[in-house]
Design an enzyme around this catalytic site. Structure first.
Site, PDB file in Angstrom:
ATOM      1  N   HIS A  29       3.610 -17.722 -31.650  1.00 36.81           N
ATOM      2  CA  HIS A  29       5.048 -17.460 -31.565  1.00 36.81           C
ATOM      3  C   HIS A  29       5.578 -16.709 -32.784  1.00 36.81           C
ATOM      4  O   HIS A  29       6.345 -15.755 -32.619  1.00 36.81           O
ATOM      5  CB  HIS A  29       5.852 -18.734 -31.342  1.00 36.81           C
ATOM      6  CG  HIS A  29       7.283 -18.426 -31.046  1.00 36.81           C
ATOM      7  ND1 HIS A  29       7.708 -17.968 -29.823  1.00 36.81           N
ATOM      8  CD2 HIS A  29       8.385 -18.438 -31.835  1.00 36.81           C
ATOM      9  CE1 HIS A  29       9.004 -17.724 -29.856  1.00 36.81           C
ATOM     10  NE2 HIS A  29       9.445 -18.008 -31.066  1.00 36.81           N
ATOM     11  N   TYR A  65       7.857 -12.570 -34.035  1.00 32.35           N
ATOM     12  CA  TYR A  65       8.806 -12.160 -35.073  1.00 32.35           C
ATOM     13  C   TYR A  65       8.166 -11.213 -36.073  1.00 32.35           C
ATOM     14  O   TYR A  65       8.864 -10.397 -36.685  1.00 32.35           O
ATOM     15  CB  TYR A  65       9.401 -13.405 -35.736  1.00 32.35           C
ATOM     16  CG  TYR A  65      10.266 -14.130 -34.745  1.00 32.35           C
ATOM     17  CD1 TYR A  65      11.546 -13.674 -34.449  1.00 32.35           C
ATOM     18  CD2 TYR A  65       9.769 -15.205 -34.020  1.00 32.35           C
ATOM     19  CE1 TYR A  65      12.323 -14.286 -33.488  1.00 32.35           C
ATOM     20  CE2 TYR A  65      10.532 -15.823 -33.054  1.00 32.35           C
ATOM     21  CZ  TYR A  65      11.809 -15.360 -32.784  1.00 32.35           C
ATOM     22  OH  TYR A  65      12.572 -15.945 -31.815  1.00 32.35           O
ATOM     23  N   HIS A 124       8.826 -10.947 -19.421  1.00 29.51           N
ATOM     24  CA  HIS A 124       9.586 -11.200 -20.650  1.00 29.51           C
ATOM     25  C   HIS A 124       8.946 -10.488 -21.839  1.00 29.51           C
ATOM     26  O   HIS A 124       9.637  -9.836 -22.630  1.00 29.51           O
ATOM     27  CB  HIS A 124       9.657 -12.704 -20.906  1.00 29.51           C
ATOM     28  CG  HIS A 124      10.097 -13.063 -22.278  1.00 29.51           C
ATOM     29  ND1 HIS A 124      11.406 -12.913 -22.715  1.00 29.51           N
ATOM     30  CD2 HIS A 124       9.408 -13.556 -23.346  1.00 29.51           C
ATOM     31  CE1 HIS A 124      11.496 -13.293 -23.980  1.00 29.51           C
ATOM     32  NE2 HIS A 124      10.303 -13.691 -24.379  1.00 29.51           N
ATOM     33  N   PHE A 125       7.635 -10.606 -21.975  1.00 33.51           N
ATOM     34  CA  PHE A 125       6.950  -9.954 -23.091  1.00 33.51           C
ATOM     35  C   PHE A 125       7.102  -8.435 -23.026  1.00 33.51           C
ATOM     36  O   PHE A 125       7.185  -7.766 -24.058  1.00 33.51           O
ATOM     37  CB  PHE A 125       5.465 -10.326 -23.109  1.00 33.51           C
ATOM     38  CG  PHE A 125       5.195 -11.700 -23.648  1.00 33.51           C
ATOM     39  CD1 PHE A 125       5.905 -12.191 -24.729  1.00 33.51           C
ATOM     40  CD2 PHE A 125       4.228 -12.511 -23.082  1.00 33.51           C
ATOM     41  CE1 PHE A 125       5.665 -13.451 -25.231  1.00 33.51           C
ATOM     42  CE2 PHE A 125       3.977 -13.784 -23.568  1.00 33.51           C
ATOM     43  CZ  PHE A 125       4.696 -14.261 -24.652  1.00 33.51           C
ATOM     44  N   HIS A 126       7.144  -7.913 -21.804  1.00 37.35           N
ATOM     45  CA  HIS A 126       7.301  -6.466 -21.691  1.00 37.35           C
ATOM     46  C   HIS A 126       8.714  -5.997 -22.025  1.00 37.35           C
ATOM     47  O   HIS A 126       8.914  -4.835 -22.365  1.00 37.35           O
ATOM     48  CB  HIS A 126       6.871  -5.994 -20.294  1.00 37.35           C
ATOM     49  CG  HIS A 126       5.394  -5.868 -20.140  1.00 37.35           C
ATOM     50  ND1 HIS A 126       4.585  -6.929 -19.817  1.00 37.35           N
ATOM     51  CD2 HIS A 126       4.553  -4.812 -20.298  1.00 37.35           C
ATOM     52  CE1 HIS A 126       3.324  -6.536 -19.769  1.00 37.35           C
ATOM     53  NE2 HIS A 126       3.272  -5.257 -20.060  1.00 37.35           N
ATOM     54  N   ARG A 147       0.682 -15.425 -13.613  1.00 35.80           N
ATOM     55  CA  ARG A 147       0.343 -14.401 -14.595  1.00 35.80           C
ATOM     56  C   ARG A 147      -1.170 -14.328 -14.717  1.00 35.80           C
ATOM     57  O   ARG A 147      -1.891 -15.231 -14.285  1.00 35.80           O
ATOM     58  CB  ARG A 147       0.976 -14.724 -15.951  1.00 35.80           C
ATOM     59  CG  ARG A 147       0.461 -16.009 -16.581  1.00 35.80           C
ATOM     60  CD  ARG A 147       1.231 -16.440 -17.806  1.00 35.80           C
ATOM     61  NE  ARG A 147       1.106 -15.480 -18.896  1.00 35.80           N
ATOM     62  CZ  ARG A 147       1.435 -15.763 -20.167  1.00 35.80           C
ATOM     63  NH1 ARG A 147       1.877 -16.961 -20.496  1.00 35.80           N
ATOM     64  NH2 ARG A 147       1.320 -14.843 -21.105  1.00 35.80           N
ATOM     65  N   ARG A 148      -1.642 -13.247 -15.316  1.00 31.42           N
ATOM     66  CA  ARG A 148      -3.058 -13.057 -15.665  1.00 31.42           C
ATOM     67  C   ARG A 148      -3.971 -12.846 -14.457  1.00 31.42           C
ATOM     68  O   ARG A 148      -5.137 -12.540 -14.628  1.00 31.42           O
ATOM     69  CB  ARG A 148      -3.613 -14.244 -16.465  1.00 31.42           C
ATOM     70  CG  ARG A 148      -2.847 -14.601 -17.724  1.00 31.42           C
ATOM     71  CD  ARG A 148      -3.604 -15.664 -18.506  1.00 31.42           C
ATOM     72  NE  ARG A 148      -2.943 -16.010 -19.746  1.00 31.42           N
ATOM     73  CZ  ARG A 148      -2.181 -17.080 -19.913  1.00 31.42           C
ATOM     74  NH1 ARG A 148      -1.997 -17.910 -18.904  1.00 31.42           N
ATOM     75  NH2 ARG A 148      -1.605 -17.337 -21.061  1.00 31.42           N
TER      76      ARG A 148
END
Length: 550
Positions: free
Chosen positions: A223, A227, A374-376, A439-440
């Site tokens: 996580h 950042y 979300h990550f994209h 996912r995946r």
């Protein structure tokens, strides 16, 4: 006394460029693998030559989430520190080169084992998935090399402080030190699990691996990694964008405080990625969810600072209405427009992050392709577009070339293509994730179920959006190649914003590093020491996770 330079030192420029070139090579290979991945997910394409779906999925994740980001960030930060705190010393520069070559060797080793099919273990490399030992050794080298580069930055900042007593450090250099401190502390987790668990297990030195411990160490790192990606984008927003638009930094002190708060609240929060896992007390999950949600504070501080900068600039140009400043922003300048699109994308991206971190809402989307969407939005739009926008002035500044009008127009086209493609692909991921699409997984994993058939239109939409994103990658690589070797010779500014003349003087208090690091250590011990001890002590012999695989 070291003065702020107008240009990055030529020797430092070579070091920064070396990192940036590797980053864009990783972008091409990782982007190609992502393109192949979405084609397979559409159910209409099969990979040739025995190439595995999880092989390209692993390469996509590792090369883009780890290699592209780490190399670009370190190159950008070396350039920024040379620009704002003066040329690196010979010793610091040599240390930076040592870190670069260790990282590059590690990257080549890890990539080799992924591409030959010996490390299809995904970006998270969860046990009991097992890769060739070379994959883990390569990852360890990347981390260790980045630490060495981080120490070079720390030494350079300390040198500036020593030669400029009683002065607050340059804002961009200060931010770089915060980001490398965050990276050094959080990457201890992934280094520990790779060196102490995965490598001995892969070599047969141990019978098994404590799965819960390995996942906890990964997410202790995983996580804050978000950042580590975001803070350099924030550096561009806080320091560079005000100069590009012709405005001023709203508040130097607010910018520094937001970075300190990110340092506090980004590391002791890994359990919110493990909310569905047994073996962790709900009390400790709750504590870390609260700490996770605290990061909203510096995020809102950043949003306030940026829009205050835009509004004050607009008012200085004659804007009078609430949003009148919008018409005065340089929309035809890719150095501004591309990062601005990244800023806007972080609004839905941040909202999705709150959903991911919420215990109740997470139950709906956990391990679905919503999380991938979300990550994209966050890394692949907010972060990557900001990095592209920065590269459009950073690369020509380092190479002594110019960002021509034609390249600027092409960069705007690239940003539009990227934005439309990401809206289609990420939107489809979010939507079908709400219906439980995992996912995946490849399309073939769904079988012939009626539910899988309902997902087909969304998979096709992902393929369409992913194809547009790959076109965007080709466009940005063309621009970067031009800026590296073919654009006309000239001078391109490394824009560094100045604070408002009426702003209060930034207090020296922000450079009390012993205090900030102590607070971080205390928060980490509070969040991890007791539950981590329980993971080891309460795993009896013969139970899942104790010296053997689940």
């Amino acid at each position: 006394m070291i003065e702020t330079a107008v240009k990055v030192n030529k020797k430092d420029a070579k070091l920064a460029l070396a990192h940036i070139i590797v980053a864009f090579i990783a972008l091409f290979i990782g982007g190609l693998c992502g393109f192949l991945q979405v084609l397979v997910r559409s159910g209409k394409v099969q990979l040739p030559g025995g190439i595995g779906y999880y092989q390209v999925l692993t390469a996509h994740g590792v090369l883009l989430a780890l290699v592209l980001t780490t190399f670009f960030i370190i190159g950008f930060q070396f350039a920024g520190m040379s620009r704002t705190a003066g040329a690196l010393s010979n010793k610091a520069r040599l240390t930076g080169w040592i870190g670069f070559w260790i990282m590059t060797i590690g990257t080549a080793l890890t990539t080799f084992y992924i591409l030959i099919g010996k490390a299809s273990v995904l970006y998270t490399f969860y046990a009991p998935l097992q890769a060739h030992v070379g994959f883990y050794i390569g990852l360890a080298l990347v981390v260790v090399g980045s630490w060495i580069s981080g120490f070079a930055m720390f030494a350079h900042y300390a040198r500036w402080k020593k030669q400029n007593p009683g002065q607050v450090g340059p804002l961009l250099s200060f931010m770089s030190v915060v980001n490398m401190a965050l990276w050094l502390i959080c990457s201890l987790g992934v280094a520990a699990t790779v060196l102490l668990q995965f490598i001995p297990w892969t070599l047969g030195w141990t019978e098994g691996i404590n799965v819960l411990v390995s996942r906890t160490l990964f997410w202790y790192f995983g996580h804050p990694l978000v950042y580590f990606w975001l803070l350099p984008a924030y550096m561009v927003w806080y320091v560079v964008i005000p100069k590009v638009i012709g405005g001023k930094i709203f508040s130097d002190s607010l910018a520094r405080m937001s970075f300190i708060l990110f340092l506090f609240f980004s590391i002791p929060v890994g359990f919110h990625h493990q909310l569905t896992e047994p073996g962790i007390s709900p009390t400790w999950k709750y504590i870390q969810v609260v700490l996770t949600l605290m990061v909203v504070i510096p995020s809102l501080m950043t949003a306030f600072s940026m829009f205050a900068t835009f509004e004050r600039f607009g008012r200085s140009k004659g804007a009078t209405s609430l949003f009148g400043w919008l018409k005065f922003l340089p929309w035809n300048d890719a150095r501004f427009l591309v990062p601005f699109i990244g800023m806007v994308a972080f609004i839905p991206g941040g909202a999705g992050g709150l959903i991911n971190a919420s215990h109740q809402l997470n139950q709906v989307i956990h391990n679905t392709i919503w999380v991938t969407g979300h990550f994209h939005l966050t890394i692949a739009t907010t972060v990557v577009l900001t990095f592209f926008g920065a590269a459009y002035w950073l690369v020509p500044h380092l190479t002594g070339r110019t960002f021509t009008k034609q390249l600027n127009q092409l960069a705007i086209v690239q940003a539009v293509v990227w934005s439309v493609g990401m809206t289609i692909m990420s939107g489809a991921m979010h939507w079908v994730g709400l219906y439980g699409a995992p996912r995946r997984s490849s399309f073939s994993d769904y079988g012939g179920s009626a539910q899988a058939a309902d997902w087909i239109p969304y998979q096709i939409a992902q393929a369409v959006g992913g194809s547009m994103l790959f076109l965007g990658i080709i466009l940005v690589l063309y621009i970067i190649v031009q800026l590296l070797w073919f654009a006309p010779k000239g001078e391109e500014e490394f824009p560094i914003g100045e604070a408002e003349e009426t702003a209060e003087k930034t207090p020296l208090f922000f450079d009390k590093w012993w205090l900030w690091i102590t607070i971080v250590v205390v928060l980490i011990l509070l969040a991890y020491s007791i539950p981590f001890t329980h993971m080891i002590q309460e795993a009896p012999p013969g139970s899942p996770g104790y010296n053997r695989l689940c």
